[in-house]
Motif scaffolding. Structure first.
Motif, PDB file in Angstrom:
ATOM      1  N   ASP A  12       0.793  -1.300   0.097  1.00 59.77           N
ATOM      2  CA  ASP A  12      -0.171   0.054   0.009  1.00 59.77           C
ATOM      3  C   ASP A  12       0.784   1.238   0.066  1.00 59.77           C
ATOM      4  N   LEU A  13       2.086   1.360   0.949  1.00 64.60           N
ATOM      5  CA  LEU A  13       2.785   2.439   0.878  1.00 64.60           C
ATOM      6  C   LEU A  13       3.573   2.699  -0.364  1.00 64.60           C
ATOM      7  N   PHE A  14       4.039   1.770  -1.257  1.00 65.80           N
ATOM      8  CA  PHE A  14       4.642   1.937  -2.398  1.00 65.80           C
ATOM      9  C   PHE A  14       3.638   2.492  -3.306  1.00 65.80           C
ATOM     10  N   ASP A  15       2.514   1.918  -3.284  1.00 68.52           N
ATOM     11  CA  ASP A  15       1.353   2.474  -4.226  1.00 68.52           C
ATOM     12  C   ASP A  15       1.216   3.992  -3.641  1.00 68.52           C
ATOM     13  N   GLU A  16       0.999   4.537  -2.423  1.00 66.33           N
ATOM     14  CA  GLU A  16       0.846   5.783  -2.086  1.00 66.33           C
ATOM     15  C   GLU A  16       2.251   6.617  -2.554  1.00 66.33           C
ATOM     16  N   VAL A  17       3.403   6.137  -2.352  1.00 68.33           N
ATOM     17  CA  VAL A  17       4.414   7.042  -2.829  1.00 68.33           C
ATOM     18  C   VAL A  17       4.589   7.142  -4.245  1.00 68.33           C
ATOM     19  N   MET A  18       4.099   6.421  -4.879  1.00 73.76           N
ATOM     20  CA  MET A  18       4.226   6.244  -6.456  1.00 73.76           C
ATOM     21  C   MET A  18       3.093   6.935  -6.978  1.00 73.76           C
ATOM     22  N   GLY A  19       2.052   7.054  -6.205  1.00 74.86           N
ATOM     23  CA  GLY A  19       0.795   7.911  -6.700  1.00 74.86           C
ATOM     24  C   GLY A  19       0.699   9.304  -6.313  1.00 74.86           C
ATOM     25  N   ALA A  56      18.187  -4.757  -0.747  1.00 76.34           N
ATOM     26  CA  ALA A  56      17.471  -3.745  -0.542  1.00 76.34           C
ATOM     27  C   ALA A  56      17.696  -2.607   0.466  1.00 76.34           C
ATOM     28  N   LYS A  57      18.357  -3.136   1.470  1.00 76.09           N
ATOM     29  CA  LYS A  57      18.566  -2.085   2.402  1.00 76.09           C
ATOM     30  C   LYS A  57      19.653  -1.040   1.868  1.00 76.09           C
ATOM     31  N   GLU A  58      20.478  -1.454   0.835  1.00 77.23           N
ATOM     32  CA  GLU A  58      21.455  -0.636   0.168  1.00 77.23           C
ATOM     33  C   GLU A  58      20.837   0.273  -0.713  1.00 77.23           C
ATOM     34  N   LEU A  59      19.732   0.052  -1.222  1.00 81.85           N
ATOM     35  CA  LEU A  59      19.018   0.774  -2.315  1.00 81.85           C
ATOM     36  C   LEU A  59      18.057   1.711  -1.471  1.00 81.85           C
ATOM     37  N   LEU A  60      17.427   1.237  -0.505  1.00 83.10           N
ATOM     38  CA  LEU A  60      16.589   2.023   0.389  1.00 83.10           C
ATOM     39  C   LEU A  60      17.192   2.980   1.102  1.00 83.10           C
ATOM     40  N   SER A  61      18.745   2.914   1.522  1.00 83.20           N
ATOM     41  CA  SER A  61      19.457   3.707   2.069  1.00 83.20           C
ATOM     42  C   SER A  61      19.849   4.925   1.349  1.00 83.20           C
ATOM     43  N   GLU A  62      20.286   4.509   0.152  1.00 84.32           N
ATOM     44  CA  GLU A  62      20.509   5.637  -1.229  1.00 84.32           C
ATOM     45  C   GLU A  62      19.095   6.376  -1.550  1.00 84.32           C
ATOM     46  N   LEU A  63      17.915   5.759  -1.486  1.00 86.96           N
ATOM     47  CA  LEU A  63      16.611   6.623  -1.815  1.00 86.96           C
ATOM     48  C   LEU A  63      16.408   7.576  -0.484  1.00 86.96           C
ATOM     49  N   ASP A  64      16.844   7.090   0.771  1.00 88.29           N
ATOM     50  CA  ASP A  64      16.289   7.674   1.787  1.00 88.29           C
ATOM     51  C   ASP A  64      17.219   8.998   1.921  1.00 88.29           C
ATOM     52  N   GLY A  65      18.367   8.924   1.400  1.00 87.69           N
ATOM     53  CA  GLY A  65      19.135  10.268   1.329  1.00 87.69           C
ATOM     54  C   GLY A  65      18.858  11.053   0.097  1.00 87.69           C
ATOM     55  N   MET A  66      17.870  10.835  -0.616  1.00 87.78           N
ATOM     56  CA  MET A  66      17.439  11.436  -1.737  1.00 87.78           C
ATOM     57  C   MET A  66      16.331  12.336  -1.739  1.00 87.78           C
ATOM     58  N   MET A 110      12.010   8.165  -8.701  1.00 89.53           N
ATOM     59  CA  MET A 110      10.839   7.151  -9.002  1.00 89.53           C
ATOM     60  C   MET A 110      11.638   5.889  -9.861  1.00 89.53           C
ATOM     61  N   LYS A 111      12.475   6.097 -10.523  1.00 95.32           N
ATOM     62  CA  LYS A 111      13.242   4.984 -11.182  1.00 95.32           C
ATOM     63  C   LYS A 111      13.728   4.069 -10.280  1.00 95.32           C
ATOM     64  N   SER A 112      14.408   4.606  -9.355  1.00 93.94           N
ATOM     65  CA  SER A 112      15.011   3.897  -8.028  1.00 93.94           C
ATOM     66  C   SER A 112      14.103   3.176  -7.338  1.00 93.94           C
ATOM     67  N   LEU A 113      12.902   3.887  -7.087  1.00 92.05           N
ATOM     68  CA  LEU A 113      11.902   3.588  -6.078  1.00 92.05           C
ATOM     69  C   LEU A 113      11.173   2.172  -6.819  1.00 92.05           C
ATOM     70  N   MET A 165       9.979  -3.519  -6.911  1.00 87.45           N
ATOM     71  CA  MET A 165       9.939  -4.765  -7.361  1.00 87.45           C
ATOM     72  C   MET A 165      10.840  -5.699  -6.455  1.00 87.45           C
ATOM     73  N   ASP A 166      11.915  -5.469  -6.113  1.00 81.36           N
ATOM     74  CA  ASP A 166      12.913  -6.116  -5.307  1.00 81.36           C
ATOM     75  C   ASP A 166      12.114  -6.656  -3.858  1.00 81.36           C
ATOM     76  N   VAL A 167      11.562  -5.515  -3.284  1.00 84.63           N
ATOM     77  CA  VAL A 167      11.007  -5.700  -1.873  1.00 84.63           C
ATOM     78  C   VAL A 167       9.689  -6.801  -2.160  1.00 84.63           C
ATOM     79  N   LEU A 168       8.744  -6.577  -3.168  1.00 84.85           N
ATOM     80  CA  LEU A 168       7.679  -7.448  -3.362  1.00 84.85           C
ATOM     81  C   LEU A 168       8.066  -8.836  -3.675  1.00 84.85           C
ATOM     82  N   THR A 169       9.143  -8.887  -4.459  1.00 89.17           N
ATOM     83  CA  THR A 169       9.564 -10.157  -4.923  1.00 89.17           C
ATOM     84  C   THR A 169      10.151 -10.938  -3.592  1.00 89.17           C
TER      85      THR A 169
END
Length: 189
Positions: A27-34, A86-96, A104-107, A112-116
Motif C-alpha cells: 500500500d505504501l509503495f502505491d501511495e508514494v508512487m501515486g 534492498a537496504k542498500e537501495l533504500l538507504s540511497e533513496l532515504d538520502g535522496m 521514481m526509477k530507483s523506487l 519490485m525487489d521488495v515485493l519479490t
C-alpha cells in the motif's frame, strides 16, 4: 487499493502479522508512487520506517527460527542477501529528494525487489513455519516480533542482516534514528 487487513495490529499469529505488514508495504509503495511533493515525502518516510523495523524483526526473530527447518539455512541466506540489497537501495533513496528525477526509477526497482522478496518469504519461510509450529508458538513469535519492532532502527542499515549484528548495533542505532526522526519531524512542522 488497500491490501492491509483491518486486524493487522491485533493479530496474535506471527505469520498473519507479517503478511499484513507486507500488505501495508505494498500500500505504501502505491501511495508514494501515486503522489507528489509533501504527500510523497510523508508516505516515503512511513515506508522507510516500516521496512526498517519489519526487516529488523524478521532478522532477529523469524530467520533464526526458519534456520531450524530442513533446508532452512539456504532459504534464510537467500532472504538475507535480498534484504541487504534492498537496504542498500533504500538507504540511497532515504538520502535522496523525492522530487529528484532519479527517485521514481530507483523506487520502482526497490518496489519490485521488495515485493519479490516478500513473496519468497511468504512461500518459502512463512508457509513452512505455519505448518511446523503450534498456534501458541506462533503467538509467542508475534509477541517477540512486536518487541523487536518497538526497539528497531527506523532507517536502513546495510550490513546488519543477522540477529547478532542487530542485537549488538541495533539499540544504539535505533536511538540515533529515532532522535533523527524527531528532529526532522519538528523541523517539518
Amino acid at each position: 487499493m488497500q491490501t492491509t487487513p483491518r486486524n493487522a495490529e491485533t493479530t496474535g499469529d506471527v505469520i498473519d502479522l507479517l503478511r499484513a505488514q507486507h500488505g501495508r508495504i505494498r500500500d505504501l509503495f502505491d501511495e508514494v508512487m501515486g503522489s507528489d511533493g509533501d504527500e510523497r515525502r510523508k508516505s516515503f518516510q512511513e515506508l522507510v520506517k516500516l521496512l526498517a523495523i519489519h526487516e529488523t524483526a524478521e532478522e532477529e526473530i523469524i530467520h533464526p527460527v526458519a534456520r531450524r527447518l530442513p533446508g532452512g539455512d539456504g532459504i534464510v541466506d537467500e532472504r538475507l542477501a535480498e534484504e541487504r540489497q534492498a537496504k542498500e537501495l533504500l538507504s540511497e533513496l532515504d538520502g535522496m529528494d523525492v522530487d529528484d528525477p532519479r527517485f521514481m526509477k530507483s523506487l520502482d526497482k526497490l518496489r519490485m525487489d521488495v515485493l519479490t522478496h516478500a513473496r519468497a518469504e511468504e512461500r518459502y519461510e512463512f508457509d513452512r513455519l505455519k505448518d511446523e509450529f503450534s498456534p501458541a508458538q506462533l503467538r509467542g513469535f508475534a509477541a517477540a516480533v512486536r518487541a523487536a519492532e518497538a526497539t528497531a532502527p527506523t532507517h536502513p542499515h546495510p550490513g546488519t542482516e543477522t540477529a547478532t549484528r542487530n542485537m549488538l548495533a541495533g539499540p544504539l542505532v535505533a536511538m540515533v534514528d529515532r532522535v533523527r526522526d524527531m528532529i526532522r519531524d519538528a523541523r517539518d512542522r
